[in-house]
Structures are given as C-alpha cells and as structure tokens.
Design an enzyme around this catalytic site. Structure first.
Site, short mmCIF file in Angstrom:
data_model
loop_
_atom_site.label_atom_id
_atom_site.label_comp_id
_atom_site.label_asym_id
_atom_site.label_seq_id
_atom_site.Cartn_x
_atom_site.Cartn_y
_atom_site.Cartn_z
N GLU A 1 0.81 -1.22 0.00
CA GLU A 1 0.00 0.00 0.00
C GLU A 1 0.84 1.26 0.00
OE1 GLU A 1 -0.23 -2.49 2.22
OE2 GLU A 1 -2.02 -3.50 1.47
N HIS B 1 -14.65 -1.40 1.94
CA HIS B 1 -14.65 -2.10 3.23
C HIS B 1 -14.40 -1.15 4.40
CE1 HIS B 1 -14.45 -5.27 0.31
NE2 HIS B 1 -14.58 -6.20 1.23
N ARG C 1 -18.73 -2.52 1.80
CA ARG C 1 -18.87 -3.88 1.30
C ARG C 1 -20.34 -4.26 1.15
NH1 ARG C 1 -18.33 -9.48 4.42
NH2 ARG C 1 -18.37 -10.83 2.59
#
Lengths: 277, 324
Positions: B56, B107, B165
C-alpha cells in the site's frame, strides 16, 4: 564520448555548488552538510550534462524528471536549481527561514524545479516509478532520475518500489544510490547493515552499475549506459564520501545534520578555492 | 427503498464507464481489485490499471508520481490498509503537495463483517480528516456514489472516498445532485437533527420513521462530505432543533461525530449524542449482527434522539441544568 573539457567544466561547477551549499547552510545555521556534499558531483552531472530540462519553462512536458528521495540534501538541489536559473541565487540565503520558498526539505509547491515533495525518507522511488509509468503512457521519451541515500534504503518502501519498477520493466527510470556509508547515528554498517547492496538490487531484477560517485567520467558513462538497457530499471550504486570536498567534513558522522560554523566556512572556502587554482 | 446496491459495486462500474471519456484516469490497487471492484476497470483498460501487489505504501507513492505527471490516479484497497498502513505516505507524498490523487477505499466500517477487527476500519475518517488539503467523502447510496466519482474527477486535489462492502437501499433518485461540501436534508423535522452518512443514512431514516409514529419529528441530514463540512447547514439545523445526534459506522472519536461536535461547540452548543463505535475494536460476525452488537440500529438512534430531546426540554424548563 566524454571529453576532458566537459569533465573539467563539471568539476568547476561542482566546486561552485559546494561553495553555495556551505554558504547557505552557514546562513541557515542548520541543515544537512555531509549528505549534500556527497551527492554534489552526481546531481551536478545530471543537471549540467545529462538531463533535458528548460529552467525558463520548468513545466515543459518533455523534460527529464529528477526526484531527490533523500530530501535532506535539499541545499544541494537548491544550489543546483539556482545555478541552472530556475530562481535567483540570492534566494539561497533564505534557506529554512520563515516564509522562504526554500523549505528545510523540498516542497514542489514552493520551489520551481522541484518535481515532488520529499523529506520523509523512502518515498521518492515510488513517486519516480509513477512518473516513469506516466511517461510511458504518454509515449514520451522523458526519463526519470531518482537519488536515494544508503541510510534511506533501510526503509521498507524502497524495496516495495524496487519490486514495482522491475515488475513494470521501467527502463526509462534510473536510480542513483549515494552510498556514503554513514547515517546520523553512525556508520550504516553499525546502525543497520544494508550490504551487500549490488546483490540486493540484482536480486530485485535491476540492472546494477557500481561506480566512484566523485568521478565525472564514471558518472556520465554509467548514466549513458543506463539509457540503452531495455526492459529493466537501472541503479547506479555510487560510492561516495560523506562531506566530500572539505577535508575536515569528510567521513565525519557528526556533520550529517549540522551546518558549518563561521570559522569552518572560512576554512572550507579556502580549501575549495585552493583546489580551483 | 427496495433496491439493494453496494457502493463499492457502483464505484467499479462508474470508474470503468468514465475511463472511456477521460484517458488520464489510471487505477492502482493493492491485490484487492476483485473486492474493491477496480477489477471492472482493469478488465476494460488493462494498460491503465496497475496492480501494485500487497504494498500500500508503494501504491500511494506511485499514485503521487502519476499525479505529478498529470494523470488522475485512483488508488484503492481496503479502508484500513489505505489510510492506516500508508498514512504517512499519503501525508508526505499526496496531501502536503496537494496532488490530484483519488483514494477510494472499500470495506469501511464494521460491516466488513466476518474478517474481523484486523480488516474493519473504524479509524479511516479520523486519519484522513486530520490531513490538511484532504477532502473526505462517504457516499450514502449507489446514486450518490456514482455522482461522487464523477465529481471528484473534475475536482483538482486529493480526495478520500469510503465505500462499503454491504448492499444498502437506494435513497436518492436521479434528480439528486451531489456537491463537495454540501449536506442534504433528506427528512424534515424540528425536534432533533440526525447528522449521518454512508451506511447509516438509511438506518437513521428508519429511526425517524419509527419516531414519527410517536409524534416526534426528526430532521435527517446526509453529510456525505465530512471535510470540508457544510458549516451553514449544520449550524442552522442545530439552531433550529437544539438537539443533535450523529450516527456513523466509525469510531466516535475523530469522525463525523467529532467534526459536528467541534463545529457546534464553537458556534452553537446544543445537546449532542454520538452514535458509533465507542472507542473499541470490532470483531467477527455477520454485518447485521455486528451493527446490532455495537448499537448501530434504528432503535438505538431513536433512543439517542429521545434522550437529547428530553435534555433539551429539561433545559428549557430549568436553564441552570445546561452543564449537569
């Protein structure tokens, strides 16, 4: 073919750059002396011989990019940019002062010629990768150069980015490692050993060249040979001397992050000017 | 309100659709493109999609470099990894230089569900909100998500968008117009105001309906832009109703509740109750069970609203109670 005149010219510029670096650090009374001087010859070679760039048109789309990942060498970058004509040399004396365009670490929004903002170590290679990918998408011949520190290479992100550059076969990217062997807390070998460097980069699928980072012939030759390598990024591991050019700063851990005093400045100028003659 | 749509699904579709019109859009993901739905774009425009693997920090730096060269990078992964793992990269390489990177993280919140606390994100809004130059948006349904993505492509500067999500009901119709920094009153009422965003908007509307049956009228405000917050609307609603509840699928520290409390504390102090995760971590479970466990239900929103209304009424009868 690199002529001896070209080399002589670059050596002269590098001396002037070193004088400017020391002058601005002394005026600022803080900043990073050792790591600015160790990379002076490399950055001089890039800006005054290798890179395509137009100081009067800093945003020119076709320019080569330079990312100073070891952002604490900002005095070096500023001295080089001023000498190229991105901004006036007088500005150098405002380094690190309130509201100055020359921040302690490079700020792309404040300083002409600074491509990205750095300072927090380990992030420049990722940004250089992004620029190299953009150049490829744009079908531009622009190349991206990034200067890394050896202490900086202890950051995990450097190795994430090393993986990415090889994965995306960024042959328009060339990293140069300023391998001066020292960091703030001591010799890199003692603080956190990162050797063997060439083998590490080779294992990450890079084209690896090892040179003397103070020899302009070797620097220019390595930069030229990086351009013809296809499907792989190149890293030039340049062995350098921290504090290079001023005998009493050379290889001294202490001068990583302190500026020259008035007396040291005078002696340093004397040494550099003696060399000139 | 019968259609159930996942905001992450709309993100993926919208990005793939707009990719055709804007060649500068490039997309990066950190090995979660099937979950974040950037995979839809990847399939259509493989040459403009870059899977950065499970890294990331490198992804955010690469996105910064692309933006510095004029591209419009979208960087996606799970909310906690985008904002937590790579926070300092976002700070140094994106927010500080005001680079045009769009971080769209899926998410968000605890409705991640079964994966548990390691993958749930109850801190992302706080982490992004504290960064100067950063815009923070949490769209509340599919219609709004579509418009948010369209809008941030035109906007110059770093943006953080949280999508979810789970699938939630459509609230807005096609006449809705999203604007950065503008909230929207979705239900009128003058007994109390509920400020909310994201997955909690429809729960808040449900709470308002329940209260209406008891004769209590709640104003429900969608504050999908948490930063810059719609100061005028928040202060006006608080001034009118004098009782406020904030509802978010996020920690009550640092998120929407904090933003509203900071603003009202300085401009229009009123009784306030913050519904969210009360300074603790999530856990595994299915999304609805988790929402119940952590008190993110229409019932708990209704109770909180009644409590602030009760305090407001007591204060009207005895002004000395304001600090008791």
């Amino acid at each position: 073919m690199i002529t001896s005149e070209e080399i002589k010219k670059l050596e002269g510029i590098a001396r002037e750059i070193r004088i400017d670096i020391l002058g601005m650090l002394n005026e600022a009374k803080s900043g990073h002396t050792g790591g600015s001087l160790s990379a002076t010859d490399i950055v001089t070679a890039l800006f005054f011989s290798k890179m395509k760039h137009q100081p009067k048109d800093p945003e020119w789309a076709g320019r080569d990019r330079f990312v100073l990942s070891k952002g604490h060498a900002a005095p070096l970058l500023y001295a080089v940019l001023a000498k190229c004509g991105y901004f006036s040399r007088d500005k150098l004396m405002s380094l690190r002062k309130l509201k100055s365009s020359l921040q302690g670490h490079p700020d792309m929004r404040k300083t002409k010629g600074v491509e990205v903002s750095t300072g927090s170590l380990g992030q420049g290679l990722s940004m250089a990768n992004g620029m190299a990918i953009a150049a490829r998408l744009n079908r531009s011949k622009s190349r991206t150069y990034v200067l890394l520190g050896d202490g900086e290479s202890q950051e995990g992100q450097v190795w994430e980015a090393a993986m990415s550059a090889a994965h995306y076969k960024l042959d328009n990217l060339c990293a140069i490692l300023d391998n001066n062997g020292l960091q703030i807390d001591g010799p890199t070998k003692e603080v956190m050993d990162i050797d063997p460097l060439p083998e590490k980069w080779q294992a990450f699928n890079w084209n690896v060249l090892t040179i003397d980072g103070h020899n302009f012939g070797e620097i220019l030759e390595a930069l030229a040979s990086a351009e013809v390598v296809k499907k792989k990024p190149t890293i030039i591991i340049a062995k350098t001397i921290k504090g290079k050019g001023v005998s009493f700063f050379e290889n001294k851990v202490r001068y990583h992050g302190i500026a020259p005093s008035d007396e040291e400045l005078e002696n340093a100028f004397m040494e550099l000017r003696r060399e000139e003659n | 309100m019968t259609d159930l749509v996942g905001t992450r699904d709309i993100y993926g579709e919208t990005l793939a659709r707009l990719g055709e019109f804007n060649q500068n859009i490039v997309v990066l993901d950190a090995d979660l493109s099937a979950s974040t739905k950037t995979g839809v774009f990847a399939k259509k425009y493989p040459e403009r999609f870059f899977n950065m693997g499970v890294s990331e920090q490198d992804m955010m730096g690469t996105a910064a470099g692309l933006a510095a060269s004029g591209k419009i990078p979208f960087a996606s992964t799970f909310a906690i990894f985008a904002t937590g793992r790579a926070w300092e990269q976002i700070r140094q390489s994106i927010a500080y230089p005001r680079l045009n990177v769009k971080i769209v993280a899926s998410h968000g919140g605890i409705t991640v569900g079964e994966d548990g606390a390691s993958h749930q994100s109850i801190e992302d809004i706080a982490l992004m909100r504290v960064l100067p130059n950063m815009t923070v948006i949490v769209p509340s349904d599919g219609v709004e998500t579509n418009q948010v993505i369209e809008t941030i492509i035109e906007y110059q500067g770093p943006v953080y968008v949280r999508v979810s999500r789970g699938k939630t009901p459509l609230i807005f119709d096609e006449s809705y117009r999203f604007e950065i920094g503008k909230g929207k009153v979705v239900l009128e009422g003058n007994d109390a105001t509920v400020f909310t965003m994201g997955t909690m908007l429809y729960k808040s509307m449900e709470a308002a309906r329940m209260l209406k049956e008891e004769g209590i009228n709640i104003k429900v405000v969608n504050l999908s832009t948490i930063k810059p917050i719609d100061k005028e609307l928040v202060i006006a609603a608080a001034r009118e109703t004098k009782a406020v509840v904030t509802v978010e699928e996020h920690s009550v520290i640092g998120g929407l509740g904090s933003a509203v409390a900071e603003l009202l504390g300085e401009n229009c102090p009123v009784f306030l109750s913050r519904i969210g995760i009360q300074d603790r971590f999530g856990m595994s479970g299915n999304a609805e069970d988790l929402l119940k466990y952590y008190g993110l239900t229409p019932e708990s929103i209704a109770i909180a609203a009644k409590n602030v209304i009760k305090k407001k009424m007591e204060l009207i009868h005895d002004p000395d109670l304001s600090c008791k």
